[in-house]
Design an enzyme around this catalytic site. Sequence first.
Site, PDB file in Angstrom:
ATOM      1  N   ASP A  20       0.629  -1.308   0.184  1.00 15.97           N
ATOM      2  CA  ASP A  20      -0.149  -0.523   0.129  1.00 15.97           C
ATOM      3  C   ASP A  20       0.723   1.026  -0.110  1.00 15.97           C
ATOM      4  O   ASP A  20       2.474   0.681   0.880  1.00 15.97           O
ATOM      5  CB  ASP A  20      -1.030  -0.192   1.344  1.00 15.97           C
ATOM      6  CG  ASP A  20      -1.630   1.026   1.482  1.00 15.97           C
ATOM      7  OD1 ASP A  20      -3.389   0.959   1.866  1.00 15.97           O
ATOM      8  OD2 ASP A  20      -1.809   2.141   0.824  1.00 15.97           O
ATOM      9  N   ASP A 118      -3.656   2.395  -5.352  1.00 16.00           N
ATOM     10  CA  ASP A 118      -2.676   2.291  -4.927  1.00 16.00           C
ATOM     11  C   ASP A 118      -1.951   1.082  -3.944  1.00 16.00           C
ATOM     12  O   ASP A 118      -1.436   0.979  -2.855  1.00 16.00           O
ATOM     13  CB  ASP A 118      -2.201   3.590  -3.296  1.00 16.00           C
ATOM     14  CG  ASP A 118      -2.779   3.388  -2.505  1.00 16.00           C
ATOM     15  OD1 ASP A 118      -3.746   2.391  -2.133  1.00 16.00           O
ATOM     16  OD2 ASP A 118      -1.949   3.936  -1.684  1.00 16.00           O
ATOM     17  N   GLU A 119      -3.217   0.248  -4.026  1.00 17.84           N
ATOM     18  CA  GLU A 119      -2.710  -1.241  -3.650  1.00 17.84           C
ATOM     19  C   GLU A 119      -2.844  -2.985  -4.039  1.00 17.84           C
ATOM     20  O   GLU A 119      -3.831  -2.767  -4.998  1.00 17.84           O
ATOM     21  CB  GLU A 119      -3.960  -0.523  -2.037  1.00 17.84           C
ATOM     22  CG  GLU A 119      -4.026  -1.686  -0.955  1.00 17.84           C
ATOM     23  CD  GLU A 119      -5.673  -1.264  -0.176  1.00 17.84           C
ATOM     24  OE1 GLU A 119      -6.143  -2.236  -0.389  1.00 17.84           O
ATOM     25  OE2 GLU A 119      -5.999   0.026  -0.378  1.00 17.84           O
TER      26      GLU A 119
HETATM   27  P1  TTP Z   1      -5.515   4.707   0.558  1.00 20.30           P
HETATM   28  O1  TTP Z   1      -4.490   4.188   1.339  1.00 20.30           O
HETATM   29  O2  TTP Z   1      -6.828   4.429   1.932  1.00 20.30           O
HETATM   30  O3  TTP Z   1      -4.987   6.215   2.309  1.00 20.30           O
HETATM   31  P2  TTP Z   1      -3.548   7.031   1.563  1.00 20.30           P
HETATM   32  O4  TTP Z   1      -2.836   6.098   0.439  1.00 20.30           O
HETATM   33  O5  TTP Z   1      -4.114   7.933   1.046  1.00 20.30           O
HETATM   34  O6  TTP Z   1      -2.509   7.255   2.958  1.00 20.30           O
HETATM   35  P3  TTP Z   1      -2.223   5.322   4.013  1.00 20.30           P
HETATM   36  O7  TTP Z   1      -0.518   6.083   3.954  1.00 20.30           O
HETATM   37  O8  TTP Z   1      -2.922   5.087   5.300  1.00 20.30           O
HETATM   38  O9  TTP Z   1      -2.054   4.490   3.120  1.00 20.30           O
HETATM   39  O10 TTP Z   1      -5.428   5.503  -0.289  1.00 20.30           O
HETATM   40  C1  TTP Z   1      -5.306   5.272  -1.512  1.00 20.30           C
HETATM   41  C2  TTP Z   1      -5.685   6.698  -2.263  1.00 20.30           C
HETATM   42  O11 TTP Z   1      -7.403   6.932  -2.624  1.00 20.30           O
HETATM   43  C3  TTP Z   1      -5.034   8.127  -1.472  1.00 20.30           C
HETATM   44  O12 TTP Z   1      -4.058   9.183  -1.598  1.00 20.30           O
HETATM   45  C4  TTP Z   1      -6.511   8.670  -2.184  1.00 20.30           C
HETATM   46  C5  TTP Z   1      -7.300   7.869  -2.977  1.00 20.30           C
HETATM   47  N1  TTP Z   1      -9.011   7.562  -1.624  1.00 20.30           N
HETATM   48  C6  TTP Z   1      -9.969   8.661  -2.169  1.00 20.30           C
HETATM   49  O13 TTP Z   1      -9.401   9.553  -2.981  1.00 20.30           O
HETATM   50  N2  TTP Z   1     -11.084   8.765  -0.820  1.00 20.30           N
HETATM   51  C7  TTP Z   1     -10.949   7.760  -0.300  1.00 20.30           C
HETATM   52  O14 TTP Z   1     -12.462   8.018   0.708  1.00 20.30           O
HETATM   53  C8  TTP Z   1      -9.706   6.839  -0.054  1.00 20.30           C
HETATM   54  C9  TTP Z   1      -9.728   5.968   1.764  1.00 20.30           C
HETATM   55  C10 TTP Z   1      -8.590   7.097  -0.865  1.00 20.30           C
HETATM   56 MG    MG Z   2      -1.824   4.181   0.486  1.00 17.51          MG
END
Ligand code: TTP
Ligand code: MG
Length: 357
Positions: A20, A118-119
Amino acid sequence: MISSKEKNKKGRQRIILHIDMDYFFAQIEERENPHFKGKPLIVGADPREGRGRGVVSACNYEARKYGIKSGMAISRSYKLCPHGVFLPVNMQLYKKVSESIFSIVREFSSEIESVALDEAYADLTRRVKNFKEAKQLAEKIKRKIREKERLTCSVGISVNKMMAKIACELAKPDGIRVITSSQIFPVIDDMGVEAVPGIGPKTKEVLAEKLKKKNPRIKDGKLFSKKKLVELFGKRGEEFYEKFRGRDKSPVVTERKAKSVGKEYTFQEDTKKAETIIKVFKKLVSEVYKETKKRKIKGVTVICRYEDFETHTKQTTFEPQTYSKDFLLKKGMNLLLKFLAGSNKKIRLVGFRVMIK
Ligand code: TTP
Ligand code: MG
């Protein structure tokens, strides 16, 4: 002891990796605008326009210190941190980066399932011998992503998807965390039930009420019988029963990999004119290239159908490799020219195909 469900068909314990990206959209923006680094950065709707309707898509760790979270109303985030840097969502860029990240992960494991921009999950069971090797692989993936995209990510490794995701969460930011089967209970028992993927605020509320406990832990979830959980949550209840015990048999669903990708074209009128045929052929190569450029290929095939419907193919194979458009065109043209030189018949259809590793 691990459940037999954690084992793959051959009875071996699985090794699952979850990757992630850290604060994904916001980290990309920091990379693009280094002068914003160190400042609270929020990616999402414009906080000033229309008095800030819309939400926060992502934010960096500095912004999180102010209580800002993704999904929050942008107007609220603006109140919490008016001096923050607010940037619009540049989805086109994030998608491009995402593709590049997945192609890096794919270099290390062909069995990957992307579940968000991103996962992704990768099933390493057949790729590595043990968790130590899995961790080394994770280090290599992280290094490559850092070198190529100048971005950090976190990686979790465990015996199933649920535990790998939890491990990844614990590794954040920029870390690697392994959870072996004997570490599962010590790690998850005292976590809140909401750490179980699939349990959100509503499910948590129901569990809290039944348990008469404001913040139920995963170990509290184990007090419910399977029957009771099914009564409360239907089919999902069965899944929760397993997950409270750290069990998850869901497979990594590899993107269906086409073994080959090809295009063909039937001429309006059968033709012998090399110029016309080559022009069409180049277009086919371009189209195939667009669809396959990130993959490794091990050969190309050219198909020719003559005016009498007789159909012939010619093929070249080579070591699996990623490649340029010129490489593809050269390989294809070599074969096509053999067709053009080898027969006096008019051509009805021409096709081009690449074999994917
Ligand atoms: P996440 O992996 O949930 O968050 P993140 O990568 O920003 O932070 P973390 O370090 O905790 O992993 O989500 C990945 C991307 O998806 C995030 O950068 C933006 C997008 N996203 C949205 O557009 N809307 C949302 O509600 C969420 C949770 C994420
Ligand atoms: Mg993330």
